[in-house]
Design an enzyme around this catalytic site. Structure first.
Site, PDB file in Angstrom:
ATOM      1  N   PRO A   2       0.809  -1.226   0.000  1.00 18.41           N
ATOM      2  CA  PRO A   2       0.000   0.000   0.000  1.00 18.41           C
ATOM      3  C   PRO A   2       0.842   1.276   0.000  1.00 18.41           C
ATOM      4  O   PRO A   2       1.718   1.447   0.830  1.00 18.41           O
ATOM      5  CB  PRO A   2      -0.824  -0.110   1.291  1.00 18.41           C
ATOM      6  CG  PRO A   2      -0.199  -1.174   2.108  1.00 18.41           C
ATOM      7  CD  PRO A   2       0.650  -2.014   1.215  1.00 18.41           C
ATOM      8  N   LYS A  59       0.416   7.906   3.932  1.00 14.70           N
ATOM      9  CA  LYS A  59      -0.056   6.532   4.067  1.00 14.70           C
ATOM     10  C   LYS A  59      -0.865   6.335   5.347  1.00 14.70           C
ATOM     11  O   LYS A  59      -1.142   5.207   5.735  1.00 14.70           O
ATOM     12  CB  LYS A  59       1.140   5.575   4.039  1.00 14.70           C
ATOM     13  CG  LYS A  59       1.951   5.661   2.739  1.00 14.70           C
ATOM     14  CD  LYS A  59       3.148   4.735   2.778  1.00 14.70           C
ATOM     15  CE  LYS A  59       4.212   5.172   1.774  1.00 14.70           C
ATOM     16  NZ  LYS A  59       5.471   4.421   1.950  1.00 14.70           N
ATOM     17  N   ARG A 252      16.298  -1.131  -1.217  1.00 11.83           N
ATOM     18  CA  ARG A 252      15.047  -1.338  -1.962  1.00 11.83           C
ATOM     19  C   ARG A 252      15.358  -1.536  -3.440  1.00 11.83           C
ATOM     20  O   ARG A 252      16.281  -0.928  -3.972  1.00 11.83           O
ATOM     21  CB  ARG A 252      14.117  -0.118  -1.817  1.00 11.83           C
ATOM     22  CG  ARG A 252      13.943   0.411  -0.408  1.00 11.83           C
ATOM     23  CD  ARG A 252      13.118  -0.503   0.459  1.00 11.83           C
ATOM     24  NE  ARG A 252      11.782  -0.745  -0.052  1.00 11.83           N
ATOM     25  CZ  ARG A 252      10.740   0.060   0.148  1.00 11.83           C
ATOM     26  NH1 ARG A 252      10.871   1.186   0.827  1.00 11.83           N
ATOM     27  NH2 ARG A 252       9.552  -0.259  -0.328  1.00 11.83           N
TER      28      ARG A 252
END
Ligand SMILES: [Zn+2]
Length: 265
Positions: A2, A59, A252
Site C-alpha cells: 500500500p 499513508k 530497496r
C-alpha cells in the site's frame, strides 16, 4: 504494497461504508498492530461511537469518532474490506460493524498499525505535502531537494519531502519523467523536477483509476501488475522496448529503463 493510491482507495471505501454511521459492534483481538489502548478498551470505546470523518494524509488514515480518534496505517499487507456479517476473515485484526456493513481490517504480516488515541499523532504533522490533498508545487519541491546529495529515488521515499510516495510510485514517476533513479537530487534541474512532479501526478491518477473498487489485490500477493516498471525487471520498456533493469538503492529494488532513463553525461 500500500502506497498513496491504495490508502486513498481505503479512505474512499471507508467513507462509503462508515461515514456518519454508528459502530454497533467492535471486535479487536489482541495483536501487535494495536497501540494506544488495550483490546477490551478499544472494543468498549468503539462500540456506540459515531464515525464523523475519515481523512488520509500520506499513508495514514485518520478516523474521527465521537469517542476519540482511530489511526490506521496499512503497513505492508494491510487492507480494509467489507464482508457479509457471517463471513470469517482470515488474518482479521479488527472488525467494525455498522448497520448494513461489516468492515474488517485484515493484515497477514502485521506491519500495520491501529492506534486509538485522544492525542495527535506526531507522524501526521511531520509529513510533507500530500500530492492529492495539498498538490505538489514543483518550485517548492525543487527548493526542498536541490541541495541533497542523496539519489532522487531515495529522496522521493522520504515522507517529510512528499507524503505517500513509496517504492512503487517513485519508480513509476521517474520512468514517466525519464530521469535516472541514481541521479543525485542536487544534479536535477528545475525542469527535471517539474517533470518528476508531473510523473507522480500521472502515476497516482493512473493507479487510482486502475484500482478503483471495493478490494485491491496487491501485486505482491499475486494481483495483476498494472505498473509500467515496478516488479517488471527483464521485461521490455513500454516506450522503447529495451529490457528493464533492476538495481538496489538503500536496500530497496528499483526498476528502470537504461535507455529512456539514461544518466546524462
Ligand atoms: Zn525505455
Amino acid at each position: 504494497m500500500p502506497e498513496l493510491p491504495e490508502v486513498e482507495m481505503a479512505a474512499r471505501n471507508l467513507r462509503r461504508w462508515l461515514a456518519k454511521k454508528t459502530i454497533v459492534a467492535a471486535r479487536i483481538p489482541p495483536s501487535r498492530i494495536l497501540r494506544g489502548a488495550s483490546p477490551p478498551e478499544m472494543e468498549q470505546r468503539l462500540t456506540g461511537a459515531r464515525v464523523e470523518r475519515i481523512e488520509r494524509r500520506g499513508k495514514w488514515l485518520r478516523l474521527t469518532l465521537s469517542t476519540g480518534t482511530l489511526w490506521s496505517h496499512l503497513g505492508m499487507t494491510g487492507k480494509w474490506v467489507r464482508r457479509a456479517p457471517d463471513d470469517e476473515e482470515k488474518y482479521e485484526r479488527a472488525r467494525l460493524d455498522v448497520r448494513g456493513a461489516s468492515v474488517r481490517y485484515r493484515d497477514p504480516r502485521m506491519f500495520g498499525r491501529l492506534v486509538l488515541s485522544d492525542d495527535e499523532m506526531p507522524e501526521w504533522h511531520t509529513l510533507g505535502p500530500d500530492p492529492l490533498v495539498d498538490g505538489i508545487d514543483p518550485r517548492a519541491l525543487y527548493e526542498r531537494v536541490h541541495r541533497s546529495a542523496r539519489s532522487i529515488k531515495e529522496v522521493l521515499l522520504d515522507q517529510t519531502v512528499l507524503a505517500g510516495v513509496g517504492n512503487i510510485q517513485a519508480a513509476e514517476a521517474l520512468w514517466r519523467a525519464r530521469v535516472n533513479p541514481t541521479r543525485a537530487a542536487k544534479s536535477l534541474s528545475a525542469t527535471e523536477v517539474a517533470a518528476i512532479v508531473r510523473g507522480i501526478d500521472a502515476s497516482i491518477a493512473y493507479t487510482l483509476a486502475d484500482e478503483a473498487g471495493p478490494e485491491i489485490t496487491y501485486v505482491e500477493e499475486g494481483g495483476q501488475n498494472p505498473f509500467m516498471v515496478y516488479a517488471k525487471s527483464g521485461q521490455p520498456c513500454r516506450r522503447c522496448k529495451t529490457r528493464l533493469r533492476q538495481i538496489r538503492q538503500g536496500g530497496r529494488a528499483t526498476v528502470f529503463c537504461p535507455k529512456c532513463q539514461a544518466k546524462r553525461s
